[in-house]
Design a protein around this motif. Structure first.
Motif, PDB file in Angstrom:
ATOM      1  N   CYS A  15     -39.960  52.835 -16.478  1.00 57.33           N
ATOM      2  CA  CYS A  15     -41.007  51.840 -16.727  1.00 57.33           C
ATOM      3  C   CYS A  15     -42.041  51.942 -15.617  1.00 57.33           C
ATOM      4  N   VAL A  40     -41.696  52.673 -21.257  1.00 57.24           N
ATOM      5  CA  VAL A  40     -42.148  51.296 -21.106  1.00 57.24           C
ATOM      6  C   VAL A  40     -43.268  51.251 -20.072  1.00 57.24           C
ATOM      7  N   LEU A  89     -35.825  46.835 -24.828  1.00 56.29           N
ATOM      8  CA  LEU A  89     -36.350  47.873 -23.944  1.00 56.29           C
ATOM      9  C   LEU A  89     -35.249  48.804 -23.444  1.00 56.29           C
ATOM     10  N   HIS A  90     -34.065  48.252 -23.197  1.00 55.36           N
ATOM     11  CA  HIS A  90     -32.949  49.070 -22.707  1.00 55.36           C
ATOM     12  C   HIS A  90     -32.338  49.937 -23.799  1.00 55.36           C
ATOM     13  N   LEU A 102     -35.061  49.557 -15.027  1.00 53.23           N
ATOM     14  CA  LEU A 102     -35.929  50.534 -15.688  1.00 53.23           C
ATOM     15  C   LEU A 102     -37.041  50.992 -14.753  1.00 53.23           C
ATOM     16  N   ALA A 143     -35.746  42.324 -23.282  1.00 53.94           N
ATOM     17  CA  ALA A 143     -35.151  43.247 -22.308  1.00 53.94           C
ATOM     18  C   ALA A 143     -34.071  44.106 -22.971  1.00 53.94           C
ATOM     19  N   ILE A 200     -35.827  43.898 -16.201  1.00 48.66           N
ATOM     20  CA  ILE A 200     -36.019  45.343 -16.364  1.00 48.66           C
ATOM     21  C   ILE A 200     -36.247  46.034 -15.023  1.00 48.66           C
TER      22      ILE A 200
END
Length: 277
Positions: free
Chosen positions: A221, A79, A191-192, A215, A188, A212
């Motif tokens: 990220c 990310v 993304l996880h 992350l 979110a 995030i």
């Protein structure tokens, strides 16, 4: 070119603390690289198609050679979040990275976020973005059925189908701050839970909050902020030469850079004013 004219051309710029000052009508117009999707003359299909259509890259786009997608800080990151106030070139940088990823053979999916993007509509955009980028018209058929699955279920099915493909996908989501809170939560979640063949690049304004932080803390990220996006002096000189050639010398461009404090949109507007003056 005197300092007063340069300062007038730069207009009002964001503060170094990260706040967004009001932009002029001309500045706001230049920020819009796509037609207005809220135009009542547009139908829903036009709107969805517009959402997954990447912006046109201007011929005089400044390539940020110190911010290449292949840079070691970015190349292997699941990310990347580009976060800065208006006018810092977020969309332009994403457009540059899109071309870089296409050149290396990746499938690039693009979504321009909007305020009306509820969870189900966002899932539809995800499907259409992959269909468009991968030229796979059958991708995600079940997710476009009526009634479509709800947000979490829809994203889970989208991730599962994507993971089963042999595609190397880079998903760009621009203007994330436009998304309603429940859709940002859904993003979110995406993304996880992204599979190894998916990378996500986000652009958002400074006041946009995404869940995030973990992350970022664990190194999954990379965050690029406004200080990274500010043009350096050498970039300003390159941009001035590209736009105006011999009509502006290095000393004048350097003064312009100092007045704008490296704010990309301010510099662009100033150069346009000088070029038309």
């Amino acid at each position: 070119i005197d300092a007063a004219n340069l300062e007038a051309a730069v207009l009002r710029r964001p503060t170094r603390e990260g706040g967004d000052r009001p932009l002029s009508r001309a500045a706001d117009t230049r920020l819009r690289l796509l037609p207005d999707p809220d135009d009542p003359a547009m139908n829903p299909n036009d709107d969805l198609l517009l959402k997954v259509t990447p912006p046109r890259v201007p011929r005089d786009l400044l390539t940020r050679s110190r911010l290449l997608a292949a840079d070691a800080r970015l190349a292997d990151q699941p990310v990347v979040l580009v976060q800065a106030p208006a006018g810092f070139g977020k969309t332009s940088l994403l457009a540059q990275w899109r071309l870089e990823h296409l050149a290396r053979g990746a499938v690039v999916a693009w979504i321009r976020a909007q305020q009306q993007d509820g969870p189900k509509r966002f899932v539809q955009a995800l499907v259409l973005a992959v269909r468009s980028g991968a030229a796979r018209p059958g991708f995600g058929d079940t997710l476009l059925e009526s009634p479509p699955p709800d947000g979490i279920e829809g994203v889970t099915l989208w991730l599962a189908e994507l993971a089963q493909t042999a595609l190397d996908v880079v998903l760009f989501v621009d203007e994330v701050e436009q998304l309603p809170e429940d859709t940002r939560e859904l993003l979110a979640y995406l993304l996880h839970n992204a599979p190894p063949n998916l990378r996500v690049v986000l652009a958002a304004r400074s006041d946009c909050r995404l869940a995030i932080d973990d992350l970022i803390d664990y190194g999954h990220c990379t965050l690029l902020g406004q200080e990274t996006l500010r043009l350096r002096l050498d970039e300003t000189l390159e941009l001035a030469r590209k736009r105006l050639g011999a009509r502006i010398d290095d000393d004048a461009a350097a003064r312009l850079h100092e007045l704008a404090e490296g704010w990309p949109l301010g510099l662009q507007l100033a150069l346009s004013a000088i070029g038309s003056g």
